[in-house]
Scaffold this active site. Sequence first.
Site, short mmCIF file in Angstrom:
data_model
loop_
_atom_site.label_atom_id
_atom_site.label_comp_id
_atom_site.label_asym_id
_atom_site.label_seq_id
_atom_site.Cartn_x
_atom_site.Cartn_y
_atom_site.Cartn_z
CE LYS A 21 -2.34 -2.19 11.53
NZ LYS A 21 -1.49 -1.23 10.77
CG ASP A 76 10.49 -0.39 3.25
OD1 ASP A 76 9.31 -0.30 2.85
OD2 ASP A 76 10.98 -1.43 3.72
CE1 TYR A 96 -1.90 -5.89 11.51
CE2 TYR A 96 -4.29 -6.11 11.57
CZ TYR A 96 -3.13 -5.72 10.92
OH TYR A 96 -3.23 -5.15 9.66
CG ASP A 115 13.40 -0.35 13.23
OD1 ASP A 115 12.20 -0.17 13.53
OD2 ASP A 115 14.08 -1.29 13.68
CB VAL A 116 8.49 2.94 12.07
CG1 VAL A 116 8.44 3.26 10.59
CG2 VAL A 116 7.96 1.54 12.37
CB VAL A 151 -4.45 -4.67 0.29
CG1 VAL A 151 -3.69 -4.07 -0.89
CG2 VAL A 151 -5.64 -3.78 0.66
CG ASN A 205 1.84 1.90 4.51
OD1 ASN A 205 0.74 1.36 4.42
ND2 ASN A 205 2.95 1.34 4.01
CB ILE A 263 -0.95 -0.01 1.21
CG1 ILE A 263 -1.97 -1.16 1.09
CG2 ILE A 263 -1.70 1.32 1.32
CD1 ILE A 263 -2.86 -1.33 2.31
#
Length: 261
Positions: free
Chosen positions: A158, A37, A154, A60-61, A187, A87, A18
Site C-alpha cells: 500500500k 471482478d 500489506y 484477475d488483476v 470499512v 480498487n 468500496i
Amino acid sequence: MQLTPADHAFITGGASGIGLGIADALLKRGVKVTIADINDEALAQVLASRGNGLRGVLLDVRDREQWREAKEKAEEVFGPVTVLVNNAGIAPDGLELADSVPESFERIFAINFFGVYNGIVTFGSAIRSLGRGHILNVASMAGLSGDRPTAGAYSSAKYGVVALSETLRAEMKPHGVEVSVMCPGLVMTNLPANTARVIGKEARGAMPGGLDAGVAGEMAVRGIERGQFYILTSFGRDDPIRKRFEEQLAAFAAGPDPDLA
C-alpha cells in the site's frame, strides 16, 4: 473532474465493498460503469440488480492478458475509459516479517501493488491521449503508516501504491489527467471472504464495524469531483503519521555528523 454521462469508468474489485460503492456513486451521476471482478457469482448478482449503465467483466488483476481483453470488452460497448479505479485487493496475512511465507508475501504484492500497476499500464496512455480523465488508486491508511505488526507485506504494497500515485500525478498533470490515492480506514466490506476465495481457504464473513462501503464510495467520487489527491475515510488517526514525519524532519534538521561532513 466534472463527471458527465459521456464518461466511462472502469473499476476493479467492483462487485462488492468500496468498489461497488464507487460504482453506485458514479451511476447516480449518469456515468457509464464497467465493473471488473474475479468473482463471477458476485458480478452476476450486481449486474442483475442494476440498470443498463453497468456492465461487468471477469478479471484477475494479476493477469495482463486478461487486462487487455477486459479493456477491449469494456470499450466496445461504452467507449473509451475516462475514469480508472484500481480498487481490487486482499487483506494482510497476519504474519510477522521474520515468519512470513514468500508465496503469501508475493501474492499480496501481486494483487495489491502490481494489480494497480497493471491497470495503469493498460489504460494510462489511452486516458492521457484524451487530454482529460481521472485515475484513482485505492491504497489504505496502512499505506501512510506502517507501524502495524503482522501487516508488513500489506503495508509495503500500500505504501508502494501511494508512491506510484505520487509519481503518476506528476506525469499525468501536464496532460490534463488527474490522479488520486484513496487511503481508507476500516470499512465494512467482505474483504476477508474475498481474500479467502483468492487463497483457497474457507471464506469468512464481512469485516465487523467500520464505515458503510456505500458512504466510502460516495466519498471517493466526491474526491474525484474536487480534484483531491489524498482521499481519506477515517480521521483523527494522524498521530502515527505525524510521528513518522517528525522523525524524518528531525533527521534532516540534525544534519551530518561533523566528523563526516
